[in-house]
Enzyme design. Structure first.
Site, PDB file in Angstrom:
ATOM      1  N   SER A 138       0.855  -1.181   0.000  1.00  0.00           N
ATOM      2  CA  SER A 138       0.000   0.000   0.000  1.00  0.00           C
ATOM      3  C   SER A 138       0.894   1.235   0.000  1.00  0.00           C
ATOM      4  O   SER A 138       1.759   1.378   0.861  1.00  0.00           O
ATOM      5  CB  SER A 138      -0.893  -0.036   1.250  1.00  0.00           C
ATOM      6  OG  SER A 138      -1.623   1.157   1.378  1.00  0.00           O
ATOM      7  N   LYS A 164      -1.207  -0.850  -4.303  1.00  0.00           N
ATOM      8  CA  LYS A 164      -2.406  -0.084  -3.939  1.00  0.00           C
ATOM      9  C   LYS A 164      -2.034   1.370  -3.736  1.00  0.00           C
ATOM     10  O   LYS A 164      -1.093   1.674  -2.990  1.00  0.00           O
ATOM     11  CB  LYS A 164      -2.989  -0.692  -2.665  1.00  0.00           C
ATOM     12  CG  LYS A 164      -3.926   0.168  -1.854  1.00  0.00           C
ATOM     13  CD  LYS A 164      -4.622  -0.681  -0.804  1.00  0.00           C
ATOM     14  CE  LYS A 164      -4.829   0.050   0.501  1.00  0.00           C
ATOM     15  NZ  LYS A 164      -5.430  -0.830   1.534  1.00  0.00           N
ATOM     16  N   LYS A 166      -3.073   5.133  -2.538  1.00  0.00           N
ATOM     17  CA  LYS A 166      -4.010   5.941  -1.768  1.00  0.00           C
ATOM     18  C   LYS A 166      -4.409   7.126  -2.627  1.00  0.00           C
ATOM     19  O   LYS A 166      -3.552   7.744  -3.270  1.00  0.00           O
ATOM     20  CB  LYS A 166      -3.336   6.429  -0.478  1.00  0.00           C
ATOM     21  CG  LYS A 166      -3.033   5.310   0.494  1.00  0.00           C
ATOM     22  CD  LYS A 166      -4.304   4.810   1.151  1.00  0.00           C
ATOM     23  CE  LYS A 166      -4.013   3.768   2.215  1.00  0.00           C
ATOM     24  NZ  LYS A 166      -5.247   3.290   2.872  1.00  0.00           N
ATOM     25  N   ASP A 191      -7.281   3.155  -2.989  1.00  0.00           N
ATOM     26  CA  ASP A 191      -7.990   3.189  -1.702  1.00  0.00           C
ATOM     27  C   ASP A 191      -8.253   4.648  -1.353  1.00  0.00           C
ATOM     28  O   ASP A 191      -7.317   5.417  -1.135  1.00  0.00           O
ATOM     29  CB  ASP A 191      -7.143   2.519  -0.616  1.00  0.00           C
ATOM     30  CG  ASP A 191      -7.874   2.392   0.721  1.00  0.00           C
ATOM     31  OD1 ASP A 191      -9.028   2.853   0.822  1.00  0.00           O
ATOM     32  OD2 ASP A 191      -7.275   1.828   1.659  1.00  0.00           O
ATOM     33  N   GLU A 216     -11.100   0.571  -3.468  1.00  0.00           N
ATOM     34  CA  GLU A 216     -11.355   0.323  -2.042  1.00  0.00           C
ATOM     35  C   GLU A 216     -12.001   1.525  -1.362  1.00  0.00           C
ATOM     36  O   GLU A 216     -11.519   2.654  -1.490  1.00  0.00           O
ATOM     37  CB  GLU A 216     -10.016  -0.027  -1.373  1.00  0.00           C
ATOM     38  CG  GLU A 216     -10.118  -0.426   0.089  1.00  0.00           C
ATOM     39  CD  GLU A 216      -8.780  -0.919   0.644  1.00  0.00           C
ATOM     40  OE1 GLU A 216      -7.902  -1.343  -0.147  1.00  0.00           O
ATOM     41  OE2 GLU A 216      -8.613  -0.876   1.874  1.00  0.00           O
ATOM     42  N   ASP A 241     -13.722  -1.733   3.057  1.00  0.00           N
ATOM     43  CA  ASP A 241     -12.801  -1.868   4.189  1.00  0.00           C
ATOM     44  C   ASP A 241     -13.541  -1.338   5.425  1.00  0.00           C
ATOM     45  O   ASP A 241     -14.232  -2.100   6.125  1.00  0.00           O
ATOM     46  CB  ASP A 241     -11.511  -1.074   3.865  1.00  0.00           C
ATOM     47  CG  ASP A 241     -10.493  -1.023   4.996  1.00  0.00           C
ATOM     48  OD1 ASP A 241     -10.785  -1.522   6.099  1.00  0.00           O
ATOM     49  OD2 ASP A 241      -9.381  -0.469   4.800  1.00  0.00           O
ATOM     50  N   LYS A 265      -9.729  -7.004   7.785  1.00  0.00           N
ATOM     51  CA  LYS A 265      -8.677  -6.668   8.744  1.00  0.00           C
ATOM     52  C   LYS A 265      -9.101  -7.262  10.074  1.00  0.00           C
ATOM     53  O   LYS A 265     -10.118  -6.839  10.639  1.00  0.00           O
ATOM     54  CB  LYS A 265      -8.546  -5.152   8.893  1.00  0.00           C
ATOM     55  CG  LYS A 265      -7.945  -4.462   7.678  1.00  0.00           C
ATOM     56  CD  LYS A 265      -7.881  -2.971   7.882  1.00  0.00           C
ATOM     57  CE  LYS A 265      -7.268  -2.304   6.658  1.00  0.00           C
ATOM     58  NZ  LYS A 265      -7.408  -0.832   6.734  1.00  0.00           N
ATOM     59  N   GLY A 293      -4.247  -4.401   6.245  1.00  0.00           N
ATOM     60  CA  GLY A 293      -3.305  -4.176   7.339  1.00  0.00           C
ATOM     61  C   GLY A 293      -3.493  -2.795   7.911  1.00  0.00           C
ATOM     62  O   GLY A 293      -4.207  -1.957   7.345  1.00  0.00           O
TER      63      GLY A 293
HETATM   64  O1  OSB Z   1      -7.191   1.785   4.641  1.00  0.00           O
HETATM   65  O2  OSB Z   1      -6.129   0.010   4.275  1.00  0.00           O
HETATM   66  C1  OSB Z   1      -6.212   1.098   4.858  1.00  0.00           C
HETATM   67  C2  OSB Z   1      -3.018   1.720   6.871  1.00  0.00           C
HETATM   68  C3  OSB Z   1      -3.552   2.307   8.006  1.00  0.00           C
HETATM   69  C4  OSB Z   1      -4.895   2.535   8.080  1.00  0.00           C
HETATM   70  C5  OSB Z   1      -5.739   2.164   7.024  1.00  0.00           C
HETATM   71  C6  OSB Z   1      -5.219   1.549   5.890  1.00  0.00           C
HETATM   72  C7  OSB Z   1      -3.826   1.363   5.810  1.00  0.00           C
HETATM   73  C8  OSB Z   1      -3.159   0.830   4.633  1.00  0.00           C
HETATM   74  C9  OSB Z   1      -1.809   0.177   4.818  1.00  0.00           C
HETATM   75  O3  OSB Z   1      -3.580   0.943   3.507  1.00  0.00           O
HETATM   76  C10 OSB Z   1      -1.911  -1.282   5.000  1.00  0.00           C
HETATM   77  C11 OSB Z   1      -0.619  -1.882   5.512  1.00  0.00           C
HETATM   78  O4  OSB Z   1       0.341  -1.926   4.749  1.00  0.00           O
HETATM   79  O5  OSB Z   1      -0.584  -2.308   6.682  1.00  0.00           O
HETATM   80 MG    MG Z   2      -8.376   0.665   3.236  1.00  0.00          MG
END
Ligand code: OSB
Ligand code: MG
Length: 373
Positions: A138, A164, A166, A191, A216, A241, A265, A293
């Site tokens: 991510s 992924k 953001k 995401d 996402e 999510d 998660k 995660g």
């Molecule tokens: O939305 O998936 C998410 C990290 C912190 C809070 C929300 C998210 C995320 C990530 C990173 O996208 C996921 C990871 O690498 O642990």
């Molecule tokens: Mg997410």
């Protein structure tokens, strides 16, 4: 083989991230987590709370979770006497509404201790069918597309199977198009972390042309209906999510057509047992899932990787290697093979333990709770 709780230790740990992680709700420079260590006499168990410093991704946050654990959750767990089954944790904590990340940390510590006492791995307990899992990564929002592409090039070279991105309003279609053109053939997802509303559907219609694997959580964290309306206008699957708090949400979202993929998660849904239920609901309905995660340390990562080995997990997860997050993890580092897969821990329980010197170097607060205190 019941679990008799001698004490529960809460620890706040703080680890600098290798690079700031920026999402639509802000930037993190450090990973701060609560670790739970449950002493059950012959065995101990570890759990990690996924809550962040601020209540942005969810309503929970570190100091709130600490208070929920010390005031209500740990006392309620201890009041019930020895535990015969891990399911009893959720039963004892059910009267406390919400606080799923705090509950997950406590249940995780009990489950780890219980599995260690039986010599069984978490992966086996969850019905895992693989000993390696494919991993994605991510990528936080970067100041420029060039910087984002540079960072991604490093990950692609390492072997990550899916990238992924953001996104947030104003940093979406153009950046994603630039990345898609720079990395043809690399499976891409985006995401939004709930940053858009349905009036912005044209953004997603434009993203729909880019061949993404999924989109996402485009809309509100507590919405299903608008996601169903948006999904009806897109070919790209929506993956939820934040909107999925438990297996009942998953069933509702699937029936409504609010998503075609689910990010599970364990922290967000209240623990590994509920994560398995979400997995089972989705599998029954033919909906692919993957394991997300929350930038976990090795303690939480171990459980996420075990969950990623469940049979219905059909897509690479955000289960990246330790070095994507930290210079030094709390446990022995999780490593990515050149083929983009990671080994599922095989030892009893979560199969890893925090290293004592790493624990003392990162701990900023400790509280010990005992049954009669
Ligand atoms: O939305 O998936 C998410 C990290 C912190 C809070 C929300 C998210 C995320 C990530 C990173 O996208 C996921 C990871 O690498 O642990
Ligand atoms: Mg997410």
């Amino acid at each position: 083989m019941s679990i008799e709780i001698r004490s529960v230790e809460l620890r706040r740990v703080e680890l600098p991230l290798v690079r700031p992680f920026r999402t639509s709700f802000g930037e993190s420079r450090d990973k701060v987590a609560i670790l739970v260590r449950l002493d059950a006499g012959d065995v101990a168990g570890w759990g990690e709370c996924a809550a962040d410093l601020e209540p942005d991704f969810s309503e929970e946050w570190i100091d709130g979770a600490w208070a929920a654990l010390t005031s209500f959750l740990v006392p309620s767990l201890m009041a019930g006497g020895p535990l015969e089954r891990p399911e009893e944790v959720a039963e004892r904590l059910r009267w406390v509404r919400g606080h799923r990340m705090a509950k997950a940390a406590l249940e995780g510590a009990v489950l780890d201790a219980w599995l260690r006492s039986r010599g069984e791995s978490l992966a086996a307990f969850l019905g895992a069918e693989r000993d390696r899992v494919p991993c994605g990564v991510s990528v936080g929002i970067a100041p420029t597309p060039e910087r984002m592409i540079e960072e991604i090039a490093g990950y692609v070279e390492r072997g990550y199977r899916r990238v992924k991105l953001k996104i947030e309003p104003g940093r979406d279609v153009e950046i994603v198009r630039a990345v898609a053109e720079a990395f043809p053939g690399v499976p891409l997802t985006v995401d939004a972390n709930a940053a858009y509303s349905l009036v912005e559907a044209p953004v997603f219609e434009a993203l729909d042309e880019l061949g993404l694997l999924l989109i996402e959580q485009p809309l509100a964290h507590d919405d299903l209906l608008d996601h169903a309306r948006l999904q009806a206008r897109l070919r790209t699957p929506i993956c939820l999510d934040e909107s999925i708090r438990h297996a009942r949400d998953a069933a509702a979202a699937i029936e409504l057509g609010a998503c075609r993929v689910i990010n599970i998660k364990p922290g967000r849904v209240g623990g590994y047992l509920e994560a398995k239920r979400v997995h089972d609901v989705a599998r029954d309905q033919g909906i692919p899932v993957w394991i997300g995660g929350m930038l976990e340390t090795g303690v939480g990562r171990a459980g996420n990787v075990a969950a990623a080995a469940m049979p219905g997990v059909a897509l690479p997860g955000d289960t990246s290697a330790s070095d994507r997050y930290f210079h030094e993890d709390l446990t022995a580092p999780f490593m990515l093979d050149a083929d983009g897969t990671m080994a599922v821990p095989k030892g009893p329980g979560i199969g890893v333990e925090p290293l004592p010197e790493r624990l003392s170097a990162t701990t900023t607060r400790v509280e010990l709770l005992r049954p009669d205190a």
